[in-house]
Each structure stands twice: as C-alpha cells, then as structure tokens.
Design a protein around this motif. Structure first.
Motif, short mmCIF file in Angstrom:
data_model
loop_
_atom_site.label_atom_id
_atom_site.label_comp_id
_atom_site.label_asym_id
_atom_site.label_seq_id
_atom_site.Cartn_x
_atom_site.Cartn_y
_atom_site.Cartn_z
N THR A 633 5.42 36.53 55.21
CA THR A 633 6.13 36.17 56.44
C THR A 633 6.57 34.73 56.34
OG1 THR A 633 4.01 35.62 57.46
CG2 THR A 633 4.86 37.84 57.81
N ALA A 634 7.80 34.50 56.75
CA ALA A 634 8.33 33.14 56.71
C ALA A 634 7.97 32.37 57.97
CB ALA A 634 9.84 33.18 56.54
N ARG A 635 7.63 33.12 59.00
CA ARG A 635 7.20 32.48 60.27
C ARG A 635 6.20 33.42 60.92
NH1 ARG A 635 9.65 35.36 64.22
NH2 ARG A 635 11.63 36.40 63.71
N ALA A 636 5.69 33.00 62.01
CA ALA A 636 4.76 33.84 62.75
C ALA A 636 5.51 35.00 63.40
CB ALA A 636 4.02 33.03 63.82
N VAL A 637 4.87 36.15 63.42
CA VAL A 637 5.48 37.34 64.03
C VAL A 637 5.43 37.18 65.56
CG1 VAL A 637 5.36 39.85 64.23
CG2 VAL A 637 4.74 38.71 62.07
N SER A 638 6.54 37.51 66.19
CA SER A 638 6.63 37.41 67.65
C SER A 638 6.82 38.79 68.26
CB SER A 638 7.80 36.49 68.05
OG SER A 638 9.02 37.07 67.64
N GLU A 639 6.66 38.87 69.60
CA GLU A 639 6.80 40.14 70.30
C GLU A 639 8.24 40.60 70.30
OE1 GLU A 639 4.45 42.02 71.35
OE2 GLU A 639 2.86 40.63 70.81
N ARG A 640 9.16 39.69 70.06
CA ARG A 640 10.57 40.08 70.09
C ARG A 640 10.99 40.78 68.80
NH1 ARG A 640 10.68 34.80 71.85
NH2 ARG A 640 11.55 34.16 69.84
N ASP A 641 10.24 40.65 67.79
CA ASP A 641 10.61 41.28 66.51
C ASP A 641 10.47 42.77 66.60
OD1 ASP A 641 11.05 38.80 65.39
OD2 ASP A 641 8.96 38.58 64.72
N ALA A 642 11.40 43.50 66.02
CA ALA A 642 11.38 44.96 66.05
C ALA A 642 10.14 45.46 65.34
CB ALA A 642 12.63 45.52 65.39
N ALA A 643 9.65 46.60 65.85
CA ALA A 643 8.41 47.13 65.29
C ALA A 643 8.62 47.63 63.86
CB ALA A 643 7.87 48.24 66.19
N LYS A 644 9.78 48.15 63.58
CA LYS A 644 10.05 48.67 62.24
C LYS A 644 11.04 47.74 61.52
CE LYS A 644 11.39 52.63 63.79
NZ LYS A 644 11.90 54.01 63.83
N GLN A 645 10.69 47.39 60.31
CA GLN A 645 11.53 46.50 59.50
C GLN A 645 11.78 47.16 58.13
OE1 GLN A 645 12.72 43.46 60.36
NE2 GLN A 645 11.72 43.37 62.38
N ARG A 646 13.01 47.22 57.74
CA ARG A 646 13.37 47.75 56.40
C ARG A 646 13.89 46.58 55.55
NH1 ARG A 646 18.01 49.85 53.87
NH2 ARG A 646 17.52 51.47 52.32
N LEU A 647 13.12 46.28 54.52
CA LEU A 647 13.46 45.13 53.67
C LEU A 647 13.97 45.63 52.31
CD1 LEU A 647 10.29 42.93 54.30
CD2 LEU A 647 12.44 43.03 55.63
N VAL A 648 15.04 45.04 51.84
CA VAL A 648 15.61 45.36 50.51
C VAL A 648 15.60 44.08 49.66
CG1 VAL A 648 17.60 46.19 49.22
CG2 VAL A 648 17.06 47.17 51.47
N ALA A 649 14.89 44.18 48.54
CA ALA A 649 14.79 43.03 47.62
C ALA A 649 15.52 43.35 46.31
CB ALA A 649 13.33 42.69 47.34
N VAL A 650 16.15 42.37 45.77
CA VAL A 650 16.86 42.50 44.48
C VAL A 650 16.05 41.78 43.39
CG1 VAL A 650 18.93 41.93 43.18
CG2 VAL A 650 19.12 42.72 45.54
N VAL A 651 15.83 42.51 42.30
CA VAL A 651 15.13 41.93 41.14
C VAL A 651 16.18 41.69 40.05
CG1 VAL A 651 13.28 42.20 39.49
CG2 VAL A 651 13.08 43.23 41.76
N LYS A 652 16.34 40.45 39.64
CA LYS A 652 17.34 40.08 38.63
C LYS A 652 16.64 39.50 37.40
CE LYS A 652 21.24 38.96 41.66
NZ LYS A 652 22.20 37.86 42.02
N ASP A 653 17.23 39.80 36.23
CA ASP A 653 16.76 39.11 35.02
C ASP A 653 17.67 37.92 34.74
OD1 ASP A 653 19.09 40.14 33.86
OD2 ASP A 653 18.03 41.85 32.95
N HIS A 654 17.40 37.18 33.66
CA HIS A 654 18.17 35.98 33.35
C HIS A 654 19.10 36.19 32.15
CE1 HIS A 654 15.27 34.18 36.05
NE2 HIS A 654 15.92 33.03 36.01
N GLY A 655 19.41 37.45 31.88
CA GLY A 655 20.31 37.72 30.76
C GLY A 655 21.76 37.39 31.08
#
Length: 829
Positions: A633-655
């Motif tokens: 978490t980048a900050r503290a979770v608040s009541e305003r934040d949606a209960a469900k979160q879908r996160l997409v992360a990209v994994v990159k190499d250095h080629g």
C-alpha cells in the motif's frame, strides 16, 4: 737332395707370393687413383679402358650414379651405357708435353648418389712418329790443306721430337777415304757428331768434298734424316774457333722483360785476320727457342726475345755455333733454367654441386667438389682452401688437388633455404695470391615441421538464434615447411559431448560454420577440437581447442509464476480459480499485499526484471517494488476506497527490445474474511458474461433429467441426516469447502527469481463464475461452520464465539465457501 727340394719349394712360394703382393699393392693404388696407358695418335672412339668396372659400378647402376668426367679439356669421353672410357680428341704427345720424358693426362671422374670423386690418370705413350731433322739442308765446312790428319770438326746435331728410345740417335756418314765419322757424348747424354780428317788434303788434287750425314733414331720402325756436308779445301785457315766452355749454364727468373741479358759465350780463334774473326749464331734449334732468345753475332750475348714462362717450360737447352772468317766452326751447349715466380693465382674449378640437398642430410654429406690448381711450383704452388661466409658447411681436402665441401652440422630449410659461401684459395707465395669462387647451395624441404596454430585455444562468441551456415570463427595454422609439406588442411577431431553436430570446418581455410541455430537456454557453451594436418608423407598434425560461447538474446518474455497467468485473465482465458488478496481497511502505508513472482529464461540483462503497476482503480493506493515485485500500500486504506480492487502489473526485462508480461491481482478491502465473502459473491455473480450464461443454460437443459434424479437422491440423504447421526459421523461428514468445487492450490516455485512460496485457497464460487464449469445444483441445507472454525481448524461441534453474527453484521452465507489466507513462507533451497 732334401735341401734342393726345400730350395725349390721356397722359389715356388716366392713366385706365388710376389704376384699376390704386387696385386695387393696395385689394388691399393687403384683405390686412390686409376691409371691407364695408351699410345699417342689413337683415333677418335678408341677404347681406353672399362672405367665403370674399375670403379666397381655395374651397368645397371650407371643411370642412377650419373657417371661423368670433370676434366676441363675433354680429351676423353665416357659411355653412359657401358661406362667405358674412349678417346674423343687427337692425342699428340709432342704437342701436349713437349720434350718431357713422361706425359699423362689427369682428370676427375664424378658419380652421384652419393656424390664422390675418383682420380684417373692416362699415360700417353710415345710412338715413333717423328723423324730426326737438321736445321739446314747442307752443312758447309772449310778446311785448310795444311790441317793434319786426326783433326776433328763438330757437325750439327739432329733433333728428334720423340722421347725415349725413339729419340736415341745414331749417325752414319757416306764412305770417303779422306774423312771418317766420330761421335762424342755430351754431359747431358746427347751425342755430338764430328767429322774426322783421315789423311792430308791436297787442294790441287781435290778442292771440295760432298758427304751425306744420316741421323737414325731408335724407334720401330726406324726413322732417319739426312743433311749434306760440303767441305771446301782452303789455304792458311788452319784453326777453328774454340769455346771457353763446352756447356754454358744460366738461371734466370721468369717474366724477364725482352732484351734482358741471360749469359755471354766466348770463342777464340788462333788465326789472324779474317780467319780469326768469330761470329756467333744458333745451331740446330727449334723455332720456339729462336722466338724466346736472341744471340748477338759479334759479342756472343744471349738475351731474351720473348716472355719466359716457367709454367710452360722450366728449362731450355740449345746449341750455339761460332764461325770464323775462313768458314771453320765450333759448337757449345747452352742450358737455361727458369726460376719460378708467384705470378699465378690459384685456379678454382667447381666440379660438381649437389643442389638442392635435403635438409635432413646428415653431417658430413658431400655437397660439392672443388678442384684447385696453381701452375706455380714449390711454395708458390702450395694452396690452402677455406670457406668464407656463415653457413653450416666446411671444406676438407681430398686426394690430389681436389676438395670436398661437406655439411658441418644439420641443415634447416626453415632457417635458411639456401647458403651462399665463397671458396677462397690462397697460395704460400710471397706475396700470396688468392682467388675466390662463389658457391650457392639450395636446401630442399622435408616434412619435419608439424602445423602450428596461431593460438593454442580459440574462443568464439555467437549470438543465439543464428542462421545455419553462419561463420563462427576461423582458425589458422602455419607450417614452416614448403610445398605439399606446408599445405595445411583442417578437420574436426572431437570435442565435448554432442558438440560435433553443431559446427563444421572448411578443410582449406579453417573456417568454422554453424550447422544449426544455437539456443542459449539449451546450450550455453561447447568445445570442439580442430586438427591441422599437412600434406607431407608421413603427414604431421596438431590440434587446437575451439570453445564456442553462445550469447544470449532477449528471445524469452518474462513468465509470471504468481499470480498465475490463467487465473486473472478473465472467464475466456482462465481455467482455474482466480486468486485474491484481503487487505484490512486498517492497513497502513507499506502494508505487504502480495508479491508478483516472475522468471525469465534469458540471462544477464535480458533476465533483469522490473515491475510496474499499470492499472489500478486507485493508482495512489498501491505501489509495486521496481525490482522486488512486492505489491504494497502506498498510503493508508480509507473508507472511501472501493472494496474490490483489480491491479494489473507489467513485468519487463532489460533486453533490447524489452519483452514484458502482465500479472492481474484481485484485492478485497475488508477487515476479515467474513466481511470479504459478500464482496466475493457479488463479484462471482456479476462476473458472468451473456455468452457464458447462454452456455450454462443450454448445458442445464441437457442435464435436466439428471439433476432431477440427483435432487431426489439428495432429499433422501437429507432425511437420513436429520435423523441424527453420531457425532463422529457428523464430524466426518462436515466439509470445510463447498461441494461445488475444491480449493485450487498453485504450485510452489523455489527457483529463479521466486524467493517465496504461496499457498492459496480459492473460492469455488468465483471459479465457477470465471471458469468454464457449470455451477452445481443447490445442495441440501447443511450445518454451517463459522469462518473462524474454518480458518482455525477447530474440532467439529464446537462453536466459536465469533461464529454468530455480530451486531450489524449480516450472517455468513452458508452456501459460500470460506477462504483462508495463509502466511508467507520463505522457500527453502
């Protein structure tokens, strides 16, 4: 009697041993010098002797041994087929040797393979081919009538160019009562004819006489020459000139200038007036003497008229005549000896050169034959030879005036392909004279050097995914030999296991080519042995190791291990349960939500992974570690934040170019699992797409009859369970998970870039919603277990206080399976 027999036996033994001893001595001499004797004036093509046989050579050996003569002037020739020695030019002994008592021609005979020299001497025997001769056609004598009987008057001696018995002269005179012939022997052995007066002369009765003097030699057949002797009877001149010496001797140096005084003769005459006046002249002498000497008719001085050369003739002998005014003569002998001067430099003749000579020739191999001749005599003609120049050669004296140039040490063509030396011949005269002759010896190659690689080991770097036939590396070996011995070809001679099919080598150039495309992930390096072989006989070879390193290319995208790629791809792509993470709403900044685990099959920079969050409902709520993949978490979770979160992360190499993969993570914001379950149910209900619902309806209609029978069976089972089964059976029958599906556990990964292992229980409701399976029919009512008991694993029959619904909290859905969130555990190596 017995004594006589012993004496006869000794004589017989002596007769047997003497020829054997002579034969032995002749054989020893023949080993050093071969001698033949032939008469002069033989015709061309006349046989001299079986030269090859005397040298111990058979006719079959002649082509290989290459028998030949090394004489400067070819009086003779040798047959290449029979090896016999023949006359090739007219042989005139008198022309070749003059008045010398012996005459011979010496020359060298050369044979090859191996190189050797033999000395041959052919003696030229004199034949009686010259008649005695007088210098004048008639001899005039004047004798006074007062001369007393017994007086002697010397006559001219005849000359015979032959030698030996062929030049022994006897004289004859025609018969006359007034004169007789007498012969006086001179100190040098020659015979002087003299006319002897037998009786007194009377001019008035006979004023002249004509006699014939005949000179006869001792040849067979005999030859003779004649001269007329004319005698005039005069008055008053009764005394002939008389020399002070019968033989005058002198020694002079050669090369005297013309006109130099040699000697002076003197004759006296007792008469007076013109009868006592003496004049000097040559007697019967050869023309060559008249060309070299001159005599003063008045003074009797003998002077040089031409150049004197000791090497042509070292001694001259001739007669002088003194004549008075009355015609009477006297004779004397003149002998002139020449002293040698060092006026001739040594003459060097290269008889044979064995060039080229193989470099593996042993020390002492004869490579050249040299003949040195100095026409001077004594110390002036004594010659020493040496080699000038840096070369592994030396010169040694052979028999006679020949020298052999031999190898002093081993030859090496690779160091020097030819050797240039100078043969220096120097005599012992004062001042010493010398001469030089250049000698060039080529060295032929033998295969004594193996190919040598420029490097003992080669390293080649090839990027993977190369094309078949691409060049890998070029090896180069050098062979110091020449020709075929230095021509190098290349072959593969093995290597590491399985390396042979990877590369091939070009035989002529040594270039290695790839036989297939390399894959860094399958084979990172391999080694092959390359053999370089020359074309000599026998062939020589050497090997070098070529190590090929396959360089990685960025041909593999990162592979996400957690969360699984199929889990979060949606209903159409996944085949398993979708993972989710429960984050309490009380989580502060930095709370660890999950860890994205990915690996890359490449190496180096191509396998360096970086993580980036590219999609999130609340971008400021979560962050992902750039290199760790940890989602926090980048900050503290608040009541305003949606209960469900879908996160997409990209994994990159250095080629270059960079490859990437995505990972989807579902996060539920809830304080507990019970609080998160409704969110999960709604998510499962709303996740179905119209296409999926249509598919499920069709499938439900097909299974309607089966479901009906199943419902009846379940009703019967429910009735039985209501009857109250024992607690043990009830505990065994209780299920922690819904019968609609089993929890999905992803595999543990303990390799590569995955440092942690995760155990996750997946809700079957979501799996049913996002997967391709149909939802099961509603089960009969079963006893509900609280979430705490589900997570804690407490014994059946005990109700936890937290299992009852709290104030304001809805009861847990009995049909939803409760999910446990395990703790993170470090992966053991």
């Amino acid at each position: 009697m017995a004594g006589r027999q012993r004496q006869s036996r000794r004589r017989a033994a002596g007769r047997v041993l003497l020829p054997a001893l002579l034969l032995c001595l002749w054989c020893r001499a023949a080993a050093e010098r071969i001698r033949y004797a032939i008469p002069e004036e033989l015709g061309r093509g006349s046989l001299v002797g079986p030269l090859a046989r005397d040298l111990g050579l058979s006719p079959a050996d002649l082509p290989a041994r290459k028998l030949r003569l090394g004489a400067e002037k070819q009086y003779f020739s040798v047959s290449g087929e029979t090896g016999n020695l023949y006359v090739s030019e007219r042989l005139d002994r008198e022309e070749m040797c003059g008045e010398s008592a012996s005459c011979s021609v010496s020359f060298e005979v050369l044979v090859q393979n191996p190189l050797n020299v033999f000395h041959v001497e052919v003696a030229i025997q004199d034949v009686n081919d010259n008649s005695p001769a007088f210098s004048k056609a008639a001899l005039d004598l004047e004798i006074t009538e007062l001369t007393l009987p017994g007086a002697r008057f010397p006559l001219e001696m005849a000359r015979d160019a032959d030698v030996g018995s062929n030049s022994l002269l006897t004289y004859q005179l025609t018969s006359n009562p007034s004169f007789a012939l007498a012969v006086r022997e001179n100190p040098d052995g020659s015979k002087q004819p003299e006319l002897v007066l037998e009786r007194a002369l009377d001019r008035e009765k006979q004023s002249s006489f004509v006699l014939v003097l005949t000179a006869v030699d001792g040849g067979d057949p005999v030859r003779s020459g004649t001269v007329q002797v004319r005698v005039n009877v005069t008055d008053a001149n009764d005394n002939a000139p008389v020399f002070g010496k019968s033989v005058y001797e002198a020694r002079v140096r050669e090369n005297l200038p013309a006109g130099s005084l040699v000697l002076r003769v003197r004759a006296t005459d007792a008469d007076a007036g013109s009868n006592g006046r003496v004049s000097y002249s040559f007697g019967n002498v050869a023309d060559g003497v008249r060309a070299l000497f001159a005599v003063d008719s008045n003074s009797g001085e003998v002077r040089t008229a031409g150049p004197l050369d000791f090497e042509e003739k070292s001694k001259y002998s001739f007669s002088l005549e003194a004549r008075d005014g009355g015609g009477l003569t006297g004779h004397c002998k003149v002998q002139i000896d020449l002293s040698d001067e060092n006026d001739n430099a040594p003459e060097i003749t290269v008889l044979s050169v064995s060039s080229p000579v193989p470099e593996d020739a042993p020390a002492g191999t004869v490579v050249a034959l040299v003949k040195v001749r100095d026409p001077d005599s004594g110390e002036n003609g004594q010659v020493s030879c040496e080699l000038s120049g840096e070369a592994p050669l030396s010169i040694v004296a052979s028999s006679g005036s020949s020298y052999k140039v031999v190898t002093a040490s081993a030859l090496d063509r690779e160091l020097a392909s030819e050797h240039r030396v100078t043969v220096v011949a120097r005599d012992r005269g004062s001042p010493a004279l010398s001469s030089r002759a250049a000698l060039v010896l080529e060295v032929s190659d033998v295969n004594d050097n193996a190919p040598v690689f420029e490097e003992a080991a080669y390293s080649a770097y090839v990027a993977e995914n190369n094309a078949a036939g691409a060049p890998v590396v070029r090896v180069r070996a050098r062979d110091a030999d020449a020709g075929a011995n230095g021509r190098v070809s290349y072959w593969l001679a093995g290597g590491s296991a399985g390396a042979s099919p990877y590369v091939s080598v070009e035989a002529e150039t040594g270039a290695l080519f790839a036989q297939r495309s390399f894959d860094y992930e399958q084979c990172r390096e391999f080694a092959v042995a390359v053999r370089a072989q020359d074309g000599g006989s026998p062939a020589r070879s050497s090997t070098a190791t070529v190590r090929v390193f396959v360089l990685d290319r960025n041909d593999n995208a990162p592979r996400v291990l957690w969360p699984a790629a199929g889990a979060g791809a949606g209903a159409g792509a996944g085949a398993g349960a979708a993972p989710f993470e429960v984050v309490p709403r009380s989580a502060e900044a930095g709370y660890l939500v999950a860890k994205v685990v990915a690996v890359d099959a490449d190496a180096g920079r191509n396998a360096w992974l970086s993580y980036e969050l590219v999609q999130a409902p609340e971008p400021a709520l979560f962050r992902v570690g750039l290199h760790s993949g940890e989602v926090r978490t980048a900050r503290a979770v608040s009541e305003r934040d949606a209960a469900k979160q879908r996160l997409v992360a990209v994994v990159k190499d250095h080629g270059q170019p960079a490859l990437s993969a995505t990972a989807t993570l579902h996060v539920v914001l809830a304080e507990s699992l019970q609080e998160a379950l409704p969110e999960l149910s709604e998510r499962a209900a709303g996740a179905d797409s119209p296409a999926e619902l249509q598919f499920y309806l069709v499938l439900a209609l097909a299974l309607l009859s089966a479901l009906f029978l199943l419902s009846v069976a379940l009703a019967a089972v429910a009735r039985v369970r209501r009857a109250g089964p024992p607690a043990v059976l009830r505990c065994l029958g209780a299920q922690r998970f819904s019968v609609a599906g089993a929890a999905a556990f992803p595999a543990d990964f303990c390799e590569g870039t995955l440092p942690y292992s995760y155990n996750l229980c997946v809700a079957p409701g979501r799996a049913a919603a996002e997967g391709p399976w149909l939802p099961p029919p509603p089960p009969p009512p079963l006893p509900s277990l609280p979430a705490e008991e589900l997570l804690g694993g407490e014994p059946c029959g005990k109700r936890s206080p937290s299992s009852s619904a709290g104030a304001g909290e809805p009861p847990a859905d009995p049909g939803a399976t409760q999910v446990c969130k395990p703790a993170l555990s470090r992966c053991s190596p």
